[in-house]
Design a protein around this motif. Sequence first.
Motif, PDB file in Angstrom:
ATOM      1  N   ASN A   6       0.822  -1.221   0.000  1.00  0.00           N
ATOM      2  CA  ASN A   6       0.000   0.000   0.000  1.00  0.00           C
ATOM      3  C   ASN A   6       0.853   1.267   0.000  1.00  0.00           C
ATOM      4  N   ILE A   9      -1.205   3.492  -2.896  1.00  0.00           N
ATOM      5  CA  ILE A   9      -2.638   3.235  -2.964  1.00  0.00           C
ATOM      6  C   ILE A   9      -2.884   1.761  -2.652  1.00  0.00           C
ATOM      7  N   SER A  10      -3.994   1.465  -2.009  1.00  0.00           N
ATOM      8  CA  SER A  10      -4.330   0.067  -1.725  1.00  0.00           C
ATOM      9  C   SER A  10      -5.242  -0.457  -2.821  1.00  0.00           C
ATOM     10  N   TYR A  11      -5.239  -1.771  -2.966  1.00  0.00           N
ATOM     11  CA  TYR A  11      -6.104  -2.367  -3.988  1.00  0.00           C
ATOM     12  C   TYR A  11      -7.573  -2.085  -3.680  1.00  0.00           C
ATOM     13  N   ALA A  12      -7.930  -2.054  -2.404  1.00  0.00           N
ATOM     14  CA  ALA A  12      -9.319  -1.799  -2.018  1.00  0.00           C
ATOM     15  C   ALA A  12      -9.798  -0.442  -2.518  1.00  0.00           C
ATOM     16  N   ASP A  13      -8.848   0.514  -2.662  1.00  0.00           N
ATOM     17  CA  ASP A  13      -9.227   1.865  -3.088  1.00  0.00           C
ATOM     18  C   ASP A  13      -9.681   1.916  -4.540  1.00  0.00           C
ATOM     19  N   ILE A  14      -9.229   0.981  -5.372  1.00  0.00           N
ATOM     20  CA  ILE A  14      -9.596   1.039  -6.793  1.00  0.00           C
ATOM     21  C   ILE A  14     -10.870   0.242  -7.091  1.00  0.00           C
ATOM     22  N   PRO A  17     -16.967   1.956  -5.362  1.00  0.00           N
ATOM     23  CA  PRO A  17     -17.641   2.022  -4.051  1.00  0.00           C
ATOM     24  C   PRO A  17     -18.815   1.072  -3.903  1.00  0.00           C
ATOM     25  N   GLN A  20     -17.472  -2.411  -2.926  1.00  0.00           N
ATOM     26  CA  GLN A  20     -16.506  -2.591  -1.843  1.00  0.00           C
ATOM     27  C   GLN A  20     -17.062  -3.420  -0.691  1.00  0.00           C
ATOM     28  N   TRP A  24     -15.607  -7.119   0.558  1.00  0.00           N
ATOM     29  CA  TRP A  24     -15.153  -7.285   1.934  1.00  0.00           C
ATOM     30  C   TRP A  24     -15.895  -8.419   2.625  1.00  0.00           C
TER      31      TRP A  24
END
Length: 237
Positions: A6, A9-14, A17, A20, A24
């Motif tokens: 990270n 940027i983290s992979y979760a950020d791309i 929304p 997400q 998760w």
Amino acid sequence: EAMLRNRDISYADIILPQFQAHVWECVQEAVQDREPFEMIYKIRTASGEEKWVWEKGVDVRNEDDDGFLEGFITDVTPLMLAEQAFHQSEERYRLMAEKTGQMVYDLNLETDEIVWSGAVLEITGVEEREFQSVNLKGWEERIHPDDRKDVVEELEACIREGTPFVSVYRFRRKNGSYLYVEDEGSFLLDANGTPVRMVGVLRDYSHKMKVQELMIQTEKMTTVASLSAGMAHEINN
């Protein structure tokens, strides 16, 4: 490199929304159950382009019971776009069939299962979803007893010969009444030339039957009138 540990940027950020929470929850549930996970969702690339990706992974634990995820993520955008286009085309055809009063069917000749769409409610009086349980045997049982034998034998002959099926018969509706329908279907063949599927339409034929009956009655009345005129002439003579 910007994603490793990270750093930028983290992979979760791309991940978009709206996906997400789903991603998760899917991963957490799989980790808790010690089961592999698999999902499809959308990401936004560095250039701002949106892509569909398919991810598959599993929780891998080391000797210290530290959890790690191993898996892969691959771009499936072309596949998803093709599937969406197919469903849109299918939906347009279904709506067109419904608007023109046609009930469309797709019969699997190996399993006798039938997929119904189009004007199912208008012709059968049954909701489309409910009518999906009607297979080949169920279709036969809804044919008027006086028509059933001929129609079934005609269908079996068409399957053997691979020729188009066209038949007019009385079909039982939900309220117990019978409706004249015109059934027209064609066969899809496998590599050996054996019919494996039958795709066709059922149309309301009752109006045409009434017109035919009216024409027959008119022809009878014309014949009777002609005979009466001839008899009157002979009587006068």
